[in-house]
Design a protein around this motif. Structure first.
Motif, PDB file in Angstrom:
ATOM      1  N   PRO A  80       0.950  -1.214   0.158  1.00  0.00           N
ATOM      2  CA  PRO A  80      -0.076   0.064   0.050  1.00  0.00           C
ATOM      3  C   PRO A  80       0.833   1.390   0.074  1.00  0.00           C
ATOM      4  O   PRO A  80       1.910   1.201   0.616  1.00  0.00           O
ATOM      5  CB  PRO A  80      -0.750  -0.238   1.278  1.00  0.00           C
ATOM      6  CG  PRO A  80       0.114  -0.933   2.171  1.00  0.00           C
ATOM      7  CD  PRO A  80       0.840  -1.743   1.100  1.00  0.00           C
ATOM      8  N   LEU A  81       0.426   2.126  -0.784  1.00  0.00           N
ATOM      9  CA  LEU A  81       1.088   3.642  -0.787  1.00  0.00           C
ATOM     10  C   LEU A  81       0.111   4.594  -0.818  1.00  0.00           C
ATOM     11  O   LEU A  81      -0.717   4.642  -2.047  1.00  0.00           O
ATOM     12  CB  LEU A  81       2.043   3.444  -2.050  1.00  0.00           C
ATOM     13  CG  LEU A  81       2.929   4.701  -2.183  1.00  0.00           C
ATOM     14  CD1 LEU A  81       4.228   4.664  -0.925  1.00  0.00           C
ATOM     15  CD2 LEU A  81       3.646   4.595  -3.454  1.00  0.00           C
ATOM     16  N   ASP A 128       2.200   9.268   1.870  1.00  0.00           N
ATOM     17  CA  ASP A 128       3.404   8.550   1.986  1.00  0.00           C
ATOM     18  C   ASP A 128       4.629   9.342   1.030  1.00  0.00           C
ATOM     19  O   ASP A 128       5.699   9.506   1.214  1.00  0.00           O
ATOM     20  CB  ASP A 128       3.835   7.232   1.347  1.00  0.00           C
ATOM     21  CG  ASP A 128       2.838   6.375   2.422  1.00  0.00           C
ATOM     22  OD1 ASP A 128       3.127   6.138   3.716  1.00  0.00           O
ATOM     23  OD2 ASP A 128       1.936   5.810   2.216  1.00  0.00           O
ATOM     24  N   VAL A 129       3.743  10.084  -0.014  1.00  0.00           N
ATOM     25  CA  VAL A 129       4.660  10.694  -1.065  1.00  0.00           C
ATOM     26  C   VAL A 129       3.572  11.769  -1.557  1.00  0.00           C
ATOM     27  O   VAL A 129       2.515  11.717  -1.723  1.00  0.00           O
ATOM     28  CB  VAL A 129       4.979   9.880  -2.513  1.00  0.00           C
ATOM     29  CG1 VAL A 129       5.451  10.586  -3.300  1.00  0.00           C
ATOM     30  CG2 VAL A 129       5.833   8.528  -1.931  1.00  0.00           C
ATOM     31  N   ILE A 130       4.241  12.943  -1.604  1.00  0.00           N
ATOM     32  CA  ILE A 130       3.388  14.376  -1.947  1.00  0.00           C
ATOM     33  C   ILE A 130       4.098  14.834  -3.029  1.00  0.00           C
ATOM     34  O   ILE A 130       5.556  15.125  -3.052  1.00  0.00           O
ATOM     35  CB  ILE A 130       3.461  15.156  -0.744  1.00  0.00           C
ATOM     36  CG1 ILE A 130       2.686  14.468   0.449  1.00  0.00           C
ATOM     37  CG2 ILE A 130       2.458  16.479  -1.107  1.00  0.00           C
ATOM     38  CD1 ILE A 130       2.696  15.200   1.584  1.00  0.00           C
ATOM     39  N   GLY A 131       3.512  15.483  -4.106  1.00  0.00           N
ATOM     40  CA  GLY A 131       4.009  16.241  -5.025  1.00  0.00           C
ATOM     41  C   GLY A 131       3.687  17.695  -4.819  1.00  0.00           C
ATOM     42  O   GLY A 131       2.352  17.765  -4.689  1.00  0.00           O
ATOM     43  N   LYS A 170       9.747  -0.266   0.683  1.00  0.00           N
ATOM     44  CA  LYS A 170       9.881  -1.511   1.344  1.00  0.00           C
ATOM     45  C   LYS A 170      10.526  -2.343   0.157  1.00  0.00           C
ATOM     46  O   LYS A 170      10.180  -3.424  -0.410  1.00  0.00           O
ATOM     47  CB  LYS A 170       8.415  -2.264   1.412  1.00  0.00           C
ATOM     48  CG  LYS A 170       7.370  -1.527   2.503  1.00  0.00           C
ATOM     49  CD  LYS A 170       6.458  -2.142   2.772  1.00  0.00           C
ATOM     50  CE  LYS A 170       5.497  -1.454   3.710  1.00  0.00           C
ATOM     51  NZ  LYS A 170       6.253  -1.077   4.856  1.00  0.00           N
ATOM     52  N   GLY A 171      11.673  -1.722  -0.371  1.00  0.00           N
ATOM     53  CA  GLY A 171      12.755  -2.453  -1.218  1.00  0.00           C
ATOM     54  C   GLY A 171      12.372  -2.402  -2.690  1.00  0.00           C
ATOM     55  O   GLY A 171      13.129  -2.794  -3.260  1.00  0.00           O
ATOM     56  N   ARG A 172      11.303  -1.728  -2.893  1.00  0.00           N
ATOM     57  CA  ARG A 172      10.656  -1.577  -4.341  1.00  0.00           C
ATOM     58  C   ARG A 172      11.236  -0.450  -4.794  1.00  0.00           C
ATOM     59  O   ARG A 172      10.725   0.797  -4.217  1.00  0.00           O
ATOM     60  CB  ARG A 172       9.453  -1.833  -4.554  1.00  0.00           C
ATOM     61  CG  ARG A 172       9.043  -3.224  -3.878  1.00  0.00           C
ATOM     62  CD  ARG A 172       7.705  -3.798  -4.289  1.00  0.00           C
ATOM     63  NE  ARG A 172       7.234  -5.046  -3.390  1.00  0.00           N
ATOM     64  CZ  ARG A 172       6.197  -5.286  -3.607  1.00  0.00           C
ATOM     65  NH1 ARG A 172       5.315  -4.982  -4.640  1.00  0.00           N
ATOM     66  NH2 ARG A 172       5.834  -6.460  -2.925  1.00  0.00           N
ATOM     67  N   ALA A 191      -4.502   9.771  -3.143  1.00  0.00           N
ATOM     68  CA  ALA A 191      -5.004   8.372  -3.792  1.00  0.00           C
ATOM     69  C   ALA A 191      -4.294   7.438  -3.037  1.00  0.00           C
ATOM     70  O   ALA A 191      -3.210   7.366  -2.560  1.00  0.00           O
ATOM     71  CB  ALA A 191      -4.517   8.374  -5.324  1.00  0.00           C
ATOM     72  N   ASP A 192      -5.215   6.084  -2.850  1.00  0.00           N
ATOM     73  CA  ASP A 192      -4.662   5.059  -2.015  1.00  0.00           C
ATOM     74  C   ASP A 192      -4.172   3.964  -3.014  1.00  0.00           C
ATOM     75  O   ASP A 192      -5.421   3.548  -3.719  1.00  0.00           O
ATOM     76  CB  ASP A 192      -5.562   4.736  -0.979  1.00  0.00           C
ATOM     77  CG  ASP A 192      -5.525   5.304   0.367  1.00  0.00           C
ATOM     78  OD1 ASP A 192      -4.382   5.872   0.697  1.00  0.00           O
ATOM     79  OD2 ASP A 192      -6.460   5.089   1.004  1.00  0.00           O
ATOM     80  N   LEU A 193      -2.804   3.557  -3.412  1.00  0.00           N
ATOM     81  CA  LEU A 193      -2.596   2.847  -4.258  1.00  0.00           C
ATOM     82  C   LEU A 193      -2.122   1.608  -3.544  1.00  0.00           C
ATOM     83  O   LEU A 193      -1.846   1.558  -2.314  1.00  0.00           O
ATOM     84  CB  LEU A 193      -1.583   3.302  -5.054  1.00  0.00           C
ATOM     85  CG  LEU A 193      -1.411   4.695  -5.390  1.00  0.00           C
ATOM     86  CD1 LEU A 193      -0.355   5.205  -6.383  1.00  0.00           C
ATOM     87  CD2 LEU A 193      -2.696   4.808  -6.531  1.00  0.00           C
ATOM     88  N   VAL A 194      -2.091   0.417  -4.253  1.00  0.00           N
ATOM     89  CA  VAL A 194      -1.569  -0.885  -4.037  1.00  0.00           C
ATOM     90  C   VAL A 194      -0.526  -1.158  -5.182  1.00  0.00           C
ATOM     91  O   VAL A 194      -0.772  -1.553  -5.985  1.00  0.00           O
ATOM     92  CB  VAL A 194      -2.409  -1.968  -3.769  1.00  0.00           C
ATOM     93  CG1 VAL A 194      -1.547  -3.123  -3.320  1.00  0.00           C
ATOM     94  CG2 VAL A 194      -3.574  -1.594  -2.634  1.00  0.00           C
ATOM     95  N   LEU A 195       0.855  -1.245  -4.789  1.00  0.00           N
ATOM     96  CA  LEU A 195       1.940  -1.484  -5.709  1.00  0.00           C
ATOM     97  C   LEU A 195       1.579  -3.220  -5.871  1.00  0.00           C
ATOM     98  O   LEU A 195       1.876  -3.873  -4.913  1.00  0.00           O
ATOM     99  CB  LEU A 195       3.304  -1.071  -5.236  1.00  0.00           C
ATOM    100  CG  LEU A 195       3.495   0.314  -4.971  1.00  0.00           C
ATOM    101  CD1 LEU A 195       4.788   0.628  -4.535  1.00  0.00           C
ATOM    102  CD2 LEU A 195       3.262   1.225  -6.240  1.00  0.00           C
ATOM    103  N   ARG A 196       1.683  -3.350  -7.267  1.00  0.00           N
ATOM    104  CA  ARG A 196       1.428  -4.819  -7.358  1.00  0.00           C
ATOM    105  C   ARG A 196       2.722  -5.674  -7.359  1.00  0.00           C
ATOM    106  O   ARG A 196       3.954  -5.084  -7.066  1.00  0.00           O
ATOM    107  CB  ARG A 196       1.176  -4.888  -8.966  1.00  0.00           C
ATOM    108  CG  ARG A 196      -0.237  -4.397  -9.220  1.00  0.00           C
ATOM    109  CD  ARG A 196      -0.688  -4.892 -10.709  1.00  0.00           C
ATOM    110  NE  ARG A 196      -1.868  -3.996 -11.108  1.00  0.00           N
ATOM    111  CZ  ARG A 196      -3.100  -4.328 -10.755  1.00  0.00           C
ATOM    112  NH1 ARG A 196      -3.310  -5.157  -9.886  1.00  0.00           N
ATOM    113  NH2 ARG A 196      -4.052  -3.711 -11.188  1.00  0.00           N
ATOM    114  N   GLY A 197       2.744  -6.765  -6.896  1.00  0.00           N
ATOM    115  CA  GLY A 197       3.703  -7.587  -6.448  1.00  0.00           C
ATOM    116  C   GLY A 197       4.605  -7.984  -7.390  1.00  0.00           C
ATOM    117  O   GLY A 197       4.416  -7.508  -8.731  1.00  0.00           O
ATOM    118  N   ARG A 198       5.895  -8.310  -6.951  1.00  0.00           N
ATOM    119  CA  ARG A 198       7.078  -8.287  -7.898  1.00  0.00           C
ATOM    120  C   ARG A 198       6.840  -9.191  -9.118  1.00  0.00           C
ATOM    121  O   ARG A 198       6.143 -10.506  -8.994  1.00  0.00           O
ATOM    122  CB  ARG A 198       8.395  -8.525  -7.304  1.00  0.00           C
ATOM    123  CG  ARG A 198       8.846  -7.663  -6.286  1.00  0.00           C
ATOM    124  CD  ARG A 198       9.923  -8.244  -5.534  1.00  0.00           C
ATOM    125  NE  ARG A 198      10.376  -7.450  -4.445  1.00  0.00           N
ATOM    126  CZ  ARG A 198      11.425  -6.612  -4.170  1.00  0.00           C
ATOM    127  NH1 ARG A 198      12.083  -6.630  -5.358  1.00  0.00           N
ATOM    128  NH2 ARG A 198      11.466  -5.822  -3.269  1.00  0.00           N
TER     129      ARG A 198
END
Length: 284
Positions: free
Chosen positions: A39-40, A72-75, A168-170, A277-284
């Motif tokens: 999540p991000l 977590d991140v802001i532009g 988280k490592g990505r 926006a709430d995102l979910v970065l997809r798995g590797r």
């Protein structure tokens, strides 16, 4: 691997394990689960050089508003750094990052000689704030029509910021854009082409944040949606007091992240409202 095929393989492995005396848990370990999404929460916010809807400079008010987003991140767009009296000669992105406990990368659009010899340069531009470490950054040039030149013509100029943050490592590429505000879309057409060219050079998850000064259906923005998903909050962002159009965006590279939800908080701290926006970065 499809869920159905994986289930069949797990069942086969378990049966083989039973025949061979292998515990079921060990058999399952042969086919480990796919990496879960990460999540991000991201946001974009034109801070109007620190001034609110009342046109009064108040960085405390903007700090409070940004903190309430829990992003977590802001532009950021329209960020002054030692620019002039309107923002008390302060480094707005740097101060906001310090107050919020975030890393910062500032990408100036304009960097002018100091008002006094030996003083800091007067700068205005965009910034990335991140709770995650910024591992690299670059200030890219795109086509601009300068507001500082009395007789400007479109030319490459800096101010398209990119920061790579390690989530988280990505590694995730975060870009911040502030596109041309003029009614004639010609410069924005060139800027969109430049933006796509620059982003195409990178791999992995990409997030584009910014004030595009055009609504979602504008023809000049259409090429962006070939590679990016617009995290549509379903609400306008400008002007903040009584918004009538959406010109502020969170967009993510297709296939790299899922948009869980997006929204526009009410605001009096700037002349724009933020998009979150709430995102979910997809798995590797």
């Amino acid at each position: 691997m499809s869920p159905r095929r994986r289930s069949r393989l797990l069942l086969t492995a378990a049966l083989l394990g039973a025949l061979l005396g292998t515990p079921p848990a060990a058999a399952a370990a042969v086919f480990p689960a796919a990496s879960p999404g990460v999540p991000l929460r991201v946001a974009t916010y034109n801070i109007h050089a620190g001034a609110g809807t009342d046109n009064v400079f108040d960085l405390d008010r903007q700090t409070s508003e940004l903190r309430s987003l829990h992003a977590d991140v802001i532009g950021l767009q329209e960020a002054d750094r030692h620019w002039g009296p309107r923002s008390e000669w302060r480094d707005l992105a740097g101060e906001l990052a310090e107050r919020l406990g975030m890393y910062v990368y500032f990408a100036p659009i304009y960097s002018l000689d100091p008002a006094e010899p030996g003083g800091p340069r007067a700068e205005f531009g965009v910034a990335v704030l991140s709770r995650y470490r910024i591992v690299s950054a670059e200030n890219h040039e795109i086509t601009r029509l300068s507001t500082q030149d009395p007789d400007p013509s479109p030319a490459p100029a800096p101010g398209f910021g990119e920061a790579v943050v390690r989530v988280k490592g990505r590694p995730v590429h975060v870009y911040v854009a502030h596109l041309d505000y003029r009614p004639d879309p010609a410069v924005r057409v060139a800027q969109v082409a430049d933006t796509r060219r620059i982003m195409a050079e990178d791999r992995g998850p990409k997030i584009l944040l910014g004030d595009f000064n055009a609504e979602p259906g504008a023809p000049e923005l259409a090429p962006l949606w070939e590679e990016l998903t617009d995290a549509d909050p379903g609400a306008p962002t400008f002007p903040a007091l009584d918004p009538v159009k959406r010109i502020d965006y969170v967009a993510v590279s297709k296939g790299a992240a899922q948009v869980r939800r997006a929204w526009v908080p009410e605001s009096v701290a700037s002349d724009h409202r933020a998009v979150v926006a709430d995102l979910v970065l997809r798995g590797r």
